[in-house]
Scaffold this motif. Structure first.
Motif, short mmCIF file in Angstrom:
data_model
loop_
_atom_site.label_atom_id
_atom_site.label_comp_id
_atom_site.label_asym_id
_atom_site.label_seq_id
_atom_site.Cartn_x
_atom_site.Cartn_y
_atom_site.Cartn_z
N ALA A 214 1.04 -0.77 -0.01
CA ALA A 214 0.41 -0.21 -0.14
C ALA A 214 1.25 1.38 0.07
CB ALA A 214 -0.64 -0.50 1.53
N PHE A 215 0.49 2.26 -0.48
CA PHE A 215 1.20 3.60 -1.17
C PHE A 215 0.31 4.78 -1.15
CE2 PHE A 215 1.60 1.71 -4.83
CZ PHE A 215 0.94 2.46 -5.75
N SER A 216 0.99 5.60 -0.74
CA SER A 216 0.50 7.31 -1.83
C SER A 216 0.70 8.28 -2.27
CB SER A 216 -0.49 8.03 -0.48
OG SER A 216 0.62 8.23 0.45
N THR A 217 0.40 8.83 -3.39
CA THR A 217 1.29 9.48 -4.25
C THR A 217 -0.04 10.26 -4.36
OG1 THR A 217 0.13 8.97 -6.59
CG2 THR A 217 2.28 7.95 -5.37
N SER B 124 -8.27 1.80 -4.79
CA SER B 124 -7.58 2.70 -5.71
C SER B 124 -8.57 4.07 -5.18
CB SER B 124 -7.54 3.10 -7.25
OG SER B 124 -6.96 4.07 -7.60
N GLU C 159 -8.75 8.29 -4.21
CA GLU C 159 -8.68 9.89 -4.07
C GLU C 159 -9.35 10.47 -3.02
OE1 GLU C 159 -9.85 13.29 -7.07
OE2 GLU C 159 -8.69 11.16 -7.86
N GLU C 160 -8.32 10.85 -2.27
CA GLU C 160 -8.03 11.12 -1.25
C GLU C 160 -7.44 12.80 -0.15
OE1 GLU C 160 -10.87 10.92 1.75
OE2 GLU C 160 -11.23 9.45 0.08
N VAL D 208 -4.51 13.49 0.73
CA VAL D 208 -2.62 12.55 1.35
C VAL D 208 -1.49 13.35 2.33
CG1 VAL D 208 -3.17 10.27 -0.36
CG2 VAL D 208 -1.03 12.83 -0.91
N HIS E 209 -3.76 9.81 -4.65
CA HIS E 209 -4.06 8.43 -5.01
C HIS E 209 -3.89 7.12 -3.74
CE1 HIS E 209 -5.15 9.78 -8.48
NE2 HIS E 209 -3.91 10.09 -8.87
N LEU E 210 -4.70 6.57 -2.96
CA LEU E 210 -4.12 5.66 -2.29
C LEU E 210 -4.55 4.01 -2.77
CD1 LEU E 210 -6.46 7.20 1.20
CD2 LEU E 210 -3.94 7.10 0.24
N VAL F 123 -4.04 0.16 -2.66
CA VAL F 123 -3.34 -1.24 -2.28
C VAL F 123 -3.24 -2.51 -3.98
CG1 VAL F 123 -4.33 -2.85 -0.84
CG2 VAL F 123 -5.01 -0.61 -0.48
#
Length: 83
Positions: free
Chosen positions: A12-15, A56, A58-59, A61, A72-73, A75
């Motif tokens: 899991a990651f965010s950009t 996926s 959209e929040e 971050v 984007h978050l 998993v």
């Protein structure tokens, strides 16, 4: 990352989200000196590197100058054995 996970392992990651003003690019360095990425680019990289996108979102971050920065978050799940 894929080589470090067994098949079925999660990542899991965010950009930061690349804005519509990017002209259809895949990623760009922002004025904040952080990179932002297009969702399609991230999904393509995931597939090319042996991952399945499970979720996926959209929040916001992070926060900058009191405002949420949209991103984007994701998993991902590692697919079968690497070739």
């Amino acid at each position: 990352m894929r080589a470090a996970l067994r098949p079925g392992g999660w990542f899991a990651f965010s950009t930061e989200k690349l804005g519509d003003a990017s002209g259809g690019g895949e990623y760009a360095l922002q004025p904040s000196n952080r990179y932002a990425h297009a969702l399609g680019y991230l999904e393509g990289l995931a597939a090319q590197n042996g991952f399945v996108v499970l979720e996926s979102l959209e929040e916001a971050v992070r926060s900058e100058n009191g405002r949420g920065v949209i991103g984007h978050l994701l998993v991902l799940r590692a697919a079968g054995a690497l070739a």
